[in-house]
Design a protein around this motif. Sequence first.
Motif, PDB file in Angstrom:
ATOM      1  N   ASN A 301       0.984  -1.101   0.432  1.00 35.78           N
ATOM      2  CA  ASN A 301      -0.100   0.061   0.379  1.00 35.78           C
ATOM      3  C   ASN A 301       0.639   1.458  -0.202  1.00 35.78           C
ATOM      4  OD1 ASN A 301      -2.614  -1.221  -0.340  1.00 35.78           O
ATOM      5  ND2 ASN A 301      -2.861  -0.498   2.049  1.00 35.78           N
ATOM      6  N   LYS A 304       1.978   1.627  -2.890  1.00 39.10           N
ATOM      7  CA  LYS A 304       0.742   1.761  -4.671  1.00 39.10           C
ATOM      8  C   LYS A 304      -0.022   3.417  -4.433  1.00 39.10           C
ATOM      9  CE  LYS A 304      -3.573  -0.355  -4.200  1.00 39.10           C
ATOM     10  NZ  LYS A 304      -3.790  -1.717  -3.699  1.00 39.10           N
ATOM     11  N   TYR A 305       0.279   3.781  -2.711  1.00 37.21           N
ATOM     12  CA  TYR A 305       0.205   5.330  -2.833  1.00 37.21           C
ATOM     13  C   TYR A 305       0.796   6.163  -2.429  1.00 37.21           C
ATOM     14  CZ  TYR A 305      -4.498   2.152  -2.386  1.00 37.21           C
ATOM     15  OH  TYR A 305      -5.616   1.167  -2.825  1.00 37.21           O
ATOM     16  N   ASP A 329       4.957   6.536   4.859  1.00 39.92           N
ATOM     17  CA  ASP A 329       5.263   6.696   3.190  1.00 39.92           C
ATOM     18  C   ASP A 329       5.978   7.941   3.105  1.00 39.92           C
ATOM     19  OD1 ASP A 329       2.658   7.199   2.578  1.00 39.92           O
ATOM     20  OD2 ASP A 329       2.127   5.199   2.721  1.00 39.92           O
ATOM     21  N   GLN A 348     -12.975   1.707  -0.355  1.00 37.95           N
ATOM     22  CA  GLN A 348     -11.670   2.905  -0.524  1.00 37.95           C
ATOM     23  C   GLN A 348     -11.984   4.023  -1.099  1.00 37.95           C
ATOM     24  OE1 GLN A 348     -12.152  -0.132  -4.503  1.00 37.95           O
ATOM     25  NE2 GLN A 348      -9.855  -0.730  -4.265  1.00 37.95           N
ATOM     26  N   SER A 349     -10.730   4.124  -0.424  1.00 35.72           N
ATOM     27  CA  SER A 349     -10.734   5.847  -0.941  1.00 35.72           C
ATOM     28  C   SER A 349     -11.668   6.497  -2.306  1.00 35.72           C
ATOM     29  CB  SER A 349      -9.442   6.751  -0.146  1.00 35.72           C
ATOM     30  OG  SER A 349      -9.618   7.781  -0.444  1.00 35.72           O
ATOM     31  N   ASN A 352      -8.652   8.598  -3.721  1.00 33.20           N
ATOM     32  CA  ASN A 352      -7.114   7.499  -3.982  1.00 33.20           C
ATOM     33  C   ASN A 352      -7.796   6.625  -5.115  1.00 33.20           C
ATOM     34  OD1 ASN A 352      -6.424   8.606  -1.812  1.00 33.20           O
ATOM     35  ND2 ASN A 352      -5.893   6.938  -0.316  1.00 33.20           N
ATOM     36  N   GLY A 362      -9.858  -3.053  -1.377  1.00 34.47           N
ATOM     37  CA  GLY A 362     -10.692  -2.476  -0.559  1.00 34.47           C
ATOM     38  C   GLY A 362     -10.813  -3.976   0.886  1.00 34.47           C
ATOM     39  N   GLY A 364      -8.083  -5.045   1.959  1.00 36.88           N
ATOM     40  CA  GLY A 364      -5.778  -5.820   3.121  1.00 36.88           C
ATOM     41  C   GLY A 364      -5.920  -4.903   4.875  1.00 36.88           C
ATOM     42  N   LEU A 365      -6.175  -4.068   4.719  1.00 39.57           N
ATOM     43  CA  LEU A 365      -6.419  -3.459   6.128  1.00 39.57           C
ATOM     44  C   LEU A 365      -7.766  -4.790   6.666  1.00 39.57           C
ATOM     45  CD1 LEU A 365      -5.948   0.309   5.485  1.00 39.57           C
ATOM     46  CD2 LEU A 365      -4.634  -1.177   6.144  1.00 39.57           C
TER      47      LEU A 365
HETATM   48  P1  ADP Z   1      -6.673  -1.658  -1.252  1.00 38.43           P
HETATM   49  O1  ADP Z   1      -5.204  -0.919  -1.677  1.00 38.43           O
HETATM   50  O2  ADP Z   1      -6.730  -3.157  -1.644  1.00 38.43           O
HETATM   51  O3  ADP Z   1      -7.574  -1.019  -1.570  1.00 38.43           O
HETATM   52  P2  ADP Z   1      -7.075  -1.649   1.332  1.00 38.43           P
HETATM   53  O4  ADP Z   1      -7.629  -2.346   2.783  1.00 38.43           O
HETATM   54  O5  ADP Z   1      -5.350  -2.305   1.782  1.00 38.43           O
HETATM   55  O6  ADP Z   1      -7.644  -1.904   0.123  1.00 38.43           O
HETATM   56  O7  ADP Z   1      -6.834  -0.559   1.856  1.00 38.43           O
HETATM   57  C1  ADP Z   1      -8.041   0.661   1.739  1.00 38.43           C
HETATM   58  C2  ADP Z   1      -8.363   2.234   1.305  1.00 38.43           C
HETATM   59  O8  ADP Z   1      -6.981   2.594   1.869  1.00 38.43           O
HETATM   60  C3  ADP Z   1      -7.305   1.916  -0.114  1.00 38.43           C
HETATM   61  O9  ADP Z   1      -8.176   1.586  -1.485  1.00 38.43           O
HETATM   62  C4  ADP Z   1      -6.414   3.017   0.114  1.00 38.43           C
HETATM   63  O10 ADP Z   1      -7.926   4.397  -0.303  1.00 38.43           O
HETATM   64  C5  ADP Z   1      -6.659   3.347   1.370  1.00 38.43           C
HETATM   65  N1  ADP Z   1      -4.354   3.250   1.398  1.00 38.43           N
HETATM   66  C6  ADP Z   1      -4.435   2.440   2.087  1.00 38.43           C
HETATM   67  N2  ADP Z   1      -3.180   2.259   2.740  1.00 38.43           N
HETATM   68  C7  ADP Z   1      -2.969   3.917   1.963  1.00 38.43           C
HETATM   69  C8  ADP Z   1      -1.548   4.650   2.324  1.00 38.43           C
HETATM   70  N3  ADP Z   1      -0.419   4.274   2.361  1.00 38.43           N
HETATM   71  N4  ADP Z   1      -1.748   5.750   1.689  1.00 38.43           N
HETATM   72  C9  ADP Z   1      -2.627   6.432   1.220  1.00 38.43           C
HETATM   73  N5  ADP Z   1      -4.200   5.450   1.321  1.00 38.43           N
HETATM   74  C10 ADP Z   1      -3.886   4.627   1.357  1.00 38.43           C
END
Ligand code: ADP
Length: 404
Positions: A301, A304-305, A329, A348-349, A352, A362, A364-365
């Motif tokens: 993540n 990715k972001y 990050d 998922q934001s 983002n 959405g 993983g967390l």
């Molecule tokens: P995914 O990345 O597969 O969408 P996650 O559950 O890992 O699912 O993350 C949920 C949401 O949290 C992401 O879609 C993103 O919007 C936000 N996010 C997670 N990690 C970060 C990060 N390091 N920086 C910014 N936004 C993040």
Amino acid sequence: MHDHLLNKISYLNQTTVDSLRETDEKKIIRRFAESSIRIMGADFGFVWLNRKSTDANNFQLVYKSRGIPYTPKSPRPRGTTQKVIKTRKPLLVADLLNSSYLRKDANKHLKSLAIIPIVYKSQVYGSFYVCFKKKHVFTDEEKSLAEFIGTDAGQVITIHLFHKKAEKDSQKLLKQKDEFFNIASHELKTPVAAIKGFVQLLNQKVGRRDPESAYFLDKINTHTEKLSRLVNDLLDISRIETGKLKFKKSPFELCELLEEVVESMRVALPHNPIFFTCHNLFWLKGDCNHIERVLINLITNASKYSPVGSKIKVSLEKEGAKAKVSIEDFGIGISEKDRQKIFNRFFQSKENISNTALPGLGLGLYISKEILKRHKGELRVESKSKSKGSVFSFTLPYDKYRNN
Ligand code: ADP
């Protein structure tokens, strides 16, 4: 307008505003009931609710004010309450003794009475009973106020019911989504495993002789790995929901695990330099495959972001009786509003999503949080102002530690 009346109107408005914040219907009713007793200058009151206004046997006494001198009897099928419900207008009786409205159970206790129906359009939810021990002659202002009380309460209850239904519908949708993903992921598991196996076989057969084919096979492999991780995430969601997510716990050292994961992530994410610091060694008991998954997820993540070239810092330190791992990050960050929801499944934001070519599901967390919870640990996102990046950190209780 008299100050007196203005005060009453603003008191009613305040009641409406406060009630809109309530999540419990009975509390909404209580607020309005108490407010109506006060506004009308009455002595006590009670409330009958009846959602199905056509069914006279369906009344429920949902509120009685403190110090009420008698227990009201349920409204009769063709009694006054039903009449008020039909007309949807308040009934104000100044002289109960000389009216046809008095019921025997009440005649010792009240001289005047206001029955205020709780209305919204054609719907009547029930009625407020506002009671006076002494005779009370109602003014025109009080007649209007009674009507406002009934319609304000009716509107607040309608909004409340609407929210409740929307919430129930969204829970139902989430459940359907879970069921669908559960079936889909089970169906996908076997073919994905088969593709992985055949790609490996093919690589062994032709890979060494034909570099171009090896390159394509490598690409297929990378994407199959991603697909397989997604399928695993989906399977885990249903395992979490049904309490079937199992862990094989055994002792391991956290700093060593982090080193290994960082090493492999440096290969997988060559566009973001990863820095790693570890001041202590921590021995703990847990499922290191699952903890590894959490780390991979958080570091992926972080990359990715973040823009290409932006660094990622991974650190391990002691926080009381727990080991704390932080992944920092310097990417797009997360707004305050999104931070509240980030650990919900499928979240998922919106801000983002457009920023990444690799949108996930959405999950993983949500899964990471659950894994850590099952290890008596905690996952948090630390605030950083928008566009300055994010810090995700998690803690895990350790059995033993020493300085590195
Ligand atoms: P995914 O990345 O597969 O969408 P996650 O559950 O890992 O699912 O993350 C949920 C949401 O949290 C992401 O879609 C993103 O919007 C936000 N996010 C997670 N990690 C970060 C990060 N390091 N920086 C910014 N936004 C993040």
